[in-house]
Write a protein that holds these residues in place. Structure first.
Motif, PDB file in Angstrom:
ATOM      1  N   ASN A   1       0.909  -1.059  -0.030  1.00 45.17           N
ATOM      2  CA  ASN A   1       0.062   0.011   0.037  1.00 45.17           C
ATOM      3  C   ASN A   1       0.941   1.342  -0.089  1.00 45.17           C
ATOM      4  O   ASN A   1       0.532   2.229  -0.529  1.00 45.17           O
ATOM      5  CB  ASN A   1      -0.939   0.079   1.240  1.00 45.17           C
ATOM      6  CG  ASN A   1      -2.067  -1.148   1.162  1.00 45.17           C
ATOM      7  OD1 ASN A   1      -2.181  -1.495   0.018  1.00 45.17           O
ATOM      8  ND2 ASN A   1      -2.633  -1.257   2.245  1.00 45.17           N
TER       9      ASN A   1
ATOM     10  N   ASP B   1      -5.480   2.483  -0.359  1.00 42.12           N
ATOM     11  CA  ASP B   1      -5.971   2.100   0.855  1.00 42.12           C
ATOM     12  C   ASP B   1      -5.709   0.528   1.152  1.00 42.12           C
ATOM     13  O   ASP B   1      -5.719   0.397   2.117  1.00 42.12           O
ATOM     14  CB  ASP B   1      -7.371   2.443   1.106  1.00 42.12           C
ATOM     15  CG  ASP B   1      -7.735   4.185   1.138  1.00 42.12           C
ATOM     16  OD1 ASP B   1      -6.448   4.620   1.189  1.00 42.12           O
ATOM     17  OD2 ASP B   1      -8.810   4.406   1.440  1.00 42.12           O
TER      18      ASP B   1
ATOM     19  N   GLY C   1      -4.262   7.612  -3.077  1.00 38.36           N
ATOM     20  CA  GLY C   1      -4.288   7.276  -1.829  1.00 38.36           C
ATOM     21  C   GLY C   1      -3.302   8.211  -1.034  1.00 38.36           C
ATOM     22  O   GLY C   1      -2.877   9.482  -1.295  1.00 38.36           O
TER      23      GLY C   1
ATOM     24  N   GLY D   1      -3.375   4.991   3.993  1.00 35.72           N
ATOM     25  CA  GLY D   1      -4.746   4.916   3.915  1.00 35.72           C
ATOM     26  C   GLY D   1      -5.605   5.556   5.004  1.00 35.72           C
ATOM     27  O   GLY D   1      -5.098   6.649   5.256  1.00 35.72           O
ATOM     28  N   PRO D   2      -6.668   5.062   5.434  1.00 40.96           N
ATOM     29  CA  PRO D   2      -7.444   5.721   6.451  1.00 40.96           C
ATOM     30  C   PRO D   2      -6.925   5.976   7.690  1.00 40.96           C
ATOM     31  O   PRO D   2      -7.095   6.895   8.511  1.00 40.96           O
ATOM     32  CB  PRO D   2      -8.703   4.768   6.749  1.00 40.96           C
ATOM     33  CG  PRO D   2      -8.476   3.696   5.392  1.00 40.96           C
ATOM     34  CD  PRO D   2      -7.407   3.675   4.877  1.00 40.96           C
TER      35      PRO D   2
END
Length: 523
Positions: A208, A214, A334, A400-401
Motif C-alpha cells: 500500500n 488504501d 491514496g 490509507g484511512p
C-alpha cells in the motif's frame, strides 16, 4: 492647380499613406484571426501560457517553454513554495523528505539524467539489502533472520514476475498476490500458517506504500502492467542535499550549469485557482480565490488527481468532457504519510535499514483493551525505517484511512503514540530514549493535494479509462491546445513518480512548441 503637391505637403501625405497602410494591415490581421479563430502571435511567435502548479510537472513545463522561446509564461502556485509533492525540510542534523524521497532507477530516468553529471545521487544500500531489516513480533521477539529473509525473498520473487504472469489476470492485485503467495507456501512451507498470514498482512501494508492504495484489493492487477520501472538502482538518495536540488537542476541554477532560466520570476505564490473558464477557446480566463483574474491563450493544469477528484466540477467552465470526468473518477489516489522522530542519540544497531512490526490479532485486541479504541491507529504501524544522512532519526510509515486519521491528531498525541509503539516492540532489546522532536506529513489534509500519488484501480478497469485519457488536451479550432494536463497521474508508464511528472511537463511544453511551429509553417 497642376495636380502636384509641393514639398511641404509631401511629408503630410506620406504620414497619411503610412497610417492608412498600417490600419489596413491591422484590419486584415484582425479579420484573418477571426476567420482562423486562433490567438495573435506575440513577438517571438509564441502565445501566452498559464501554468497551474509549481511542482515537478509545472516547473518542468516552464523550463522547456522558456528554452523554446516562450516569454509570456506565468505559473500560479497555491502554496508559498515550489516543489509540490517534493518537499524537503530542515530537521535534526540535516534535511528530511516529507514527500518524494528517492530517485527510482537510473536508465531512462530524467531525474537521474539531470543529477548524474554532478554525482549528486548515491544508493540507499541498507534499504536495498533485505538482511538489514529487523522483523519483530508484537511480543517483542526478533523473528529469526533465516525465516524473515526467506519470506522476503518469496515476496520479491512473486513481485519480480508480475509483468509476465499478471497480463491475463482479471481482478485485484491483492487477489493475485495472495493466490501466488499461498500457492508457493503450499509447495515449500517456509513457516507455520499463522506466521505466514501475519507476514502476508505486513506485505499488504508495504504494498500500500508502493501503490498508494488504501488496500491492494482496490488496486487493478491488470493496471500494474502499465507501470514501467527504470533499470538500475531503485533507491537513490540525494546525499543529504534533498530532493529540492532537482529544481535547481531543471532551472539550470545548480553550480556549474549553464545560464539560469528565469523560472522563479514567473511564479506567483499563494494563488489558489478557483475557476478556469475556457468558454472562449481564444481567451481563457483563470480566477483565483483572492479575486485576481488572468487571461491566457493556453493553460497547463498540473493539479494532483486528488484535487481534480475533489474540484473538477467547479474548477472548469464548461465542465470537462465526459471521458475526462470518467478518467478522474476511475483513476485513484491514496495517502502515504511519514512521521519523523529525532532522538538524542542513535540507539539502534549500525547498518540497520529499519524495523518491521508483525502484529498478532491477540496482541492487537489486548492493546486496544488496555489503551482504548481511540488508539487503534497505533496498531497499524508496521514499518519504521532509518533515514539516510540522519543518524538520529527514524521514520514511521502509515497509509490509507489510518494516515488520514493521524493527520488530524495533535502533535503531542502522535509523538506519544509512536513512542508507545517503539516501547512495546523494542524496549525488551533496546534502551529507547524519548524523542526530542517530531515532524510529519499530511498530504490528504492539504487541500492543494488531497493525496500523494496515483494508482490504477478496479474502477478504472470497469470504466476502461487510462492515463492517456487524462493527458489528452482540450482543443479548439485548428487543433489549438487550449487546456493541457500534466502531472504524474497523466503519465502512462511512470505514474506515481517524480520523473514521470517531469516528463509530462516536458510533453505539454513540447505540444505547445510543436503547435506554433506547425502554424508558422502554414503562414
Amino acid at each position: 492647380m497642376t495636380g502636384y503637391v509641393n514639398a511641404s505637403d509631401k511629408s503630410d501625405f506620406g504620414v497619411y499613406v503610412a497610417s492608412y497602410e498600417s490600419k489596413s494591415r491591422a484590419l486584415a490581421l484582425q479579420i484573418n484571426q477571426k476567420l482562423l479563430k486562433v490567438p495573435a502571435i506575440s513577438r517571438g511567435g509564441r502565445g501566452k501560457v498559464l501554468i497551474i502548479g509549481a511542482g515537478a510537472s509545472g516547473i518542468a513545463a516552464a523550463c522547456r517553454l522558456l528554452e523554446r522561446g516562450f516569454r509570456n509564461v506565468t505559473i500560479l502556485e497555491a502554496q508559498n513554495r515550489i516543489g509540490g509533492r517534493v518537499h524537503t525540510v530542515k530537521f535534526a542534523d540535516n534535511v528530511i523528505e516529507l514527500g518524494a524521497e528517492w530517485v527510482h532507477g537510473e536508465h531512462g530516468n530524467v531525474s537521474h539524467k539531470l543529477a548524474a553529471p554532478y554525482n549528486l545521487l548515491e544508493s540507499s544500500k541498507a534499504l536495498n539489502d533485505t538482511s538489514t531489516y529487523i522483523f519483530i513480533d508484537s511480543q517483542g521477539n526478533h523473528i529469526p533472520k533465516t525465516e524473515s529473509t526467506q519470506l522476503l525473498d518469496l515476496y520479491h520473487d512473486i513481485h519480480s514476475k508480475l509483468s509476465e504472469n499478471i497480463k491475463k489476470f482479471r481482478g485485484s492485485y491483492g487477489e493475485y498476490f495472495s493466490t501466488k503467495y499461498h500457492g508457493a507456501l503450499g509447495e515449500n512451507p517456509i513457516t507455520d500458517p499463522i506466521r505466514a498470514s501475519q507476514f502476508l498482512e505486513w506485505i499488504h501494508r508495504y504494498e500500500n506504500i508502493i501503490e498508494c492504495s488504501d488496500s491492494w484489493y482496490d488496486t487493478s492487477a491488470q493496471g500494474l502492467t502499465e507501470y514501467h520501472t527504470c533499470p538500475g538502482d531503485p533507491l537513490l538518495n540525494w546525499k543529504g542535499k534533498g530532493y529540492k536540488t532537482l529544481f535547481d537542476l531543471l532551472m539550470c541554477r545548480y553550480a556549474g550549469t549553464s545560464k539560469a532560466l528565469p523560472v522563479r520570476e514567473k511564479i506567483q505564490f499563494n494563488k489558489v485557482v478557483s475557476n478556469i473558464d475556457y468558454n472562449s477557446m481564444n481567451e481563457i480566463i483563470v480566477k483565483t480565490e483572492d479575486n485576481s483574474h488572468y487571461v491566457a491563450d493556453h493553460v497547463i493544469c498540473t493539479a494532483s488527481l486528488g484535487v481534480l477528484k475533489a474540484q473538477h466540477k467547479t474548477l472548469f467552465t464548461p465542465p470537462l468532457p465526459e471521458i475526462k470526468q470518467s478518467t478522474i473518477q476511475g483513476l485513484n489516489i491514496g495517502t502515504v504519510d511519514k512521521i519523523f522522530l529525532e532522538f538524542p542519540y542513535t540507539w539502534w544497531p549500525d547498518g540497520t535499514a529499519g524495523f518491521n512490526l508483525i502484529w498478532s490479532q491477540e496482541d492487537k485486541n489486548e492493546f486496544l483493551q488496555s489503551f482504548g479504541q481511540e488508539n487503534k491507529w497505533l496498531t497499524e504501524f508496521f514499518h519504521i525505517s532509518t533515514v539516510d544522512h540522519q543518524p538520529r532519526v527514524l521514520s514511521g510509515w502509515l497509509t490509507g484511512p489510518t494516515a488520514r486519521y493521524m493527520e488530524n491528531l495533535p502533535d503531542a498525541v502522535v509523538v506519544e503514540g509512536f513512542y508507545k509503539i517503539l516501547q512495546k516492540f523494542l524496549s525488551g532489546t533496546y534502551n529507547v530514549p524519548r524523542p526530542l522532536n517530531m515532524m510529519r506529513s499530511s498530504w490528504h489534509k492539504n487541500k492543494h493535494f488531497r493525496g500523494c500519488y496515483s494508482f490504477r484501480s478496479l474502477e478504472s478497469d470497469r470504466l476502461n479509462v487510462w492515463a492517456k485519457n487524462l493527458a489528452e488536451p482540450i482543443t479548439g479550432s485548428n487543433d489549438k491546445p487550449v487546456i493541457l494536463f500534466g502531472g504524474e497521474a497523466t503519465h502512462e508508464h511512470y505514474y506515481s513518480t517524480v520523473h514521470g511528472a517531469i516528463e509530462t511537463g516536458f510533453r505539454e511544453a513540447d505540444r505547445l512548441s510543436n503547435y506554433y511551429r506547425e502554424r508558422k509553417c502554414h503562414l
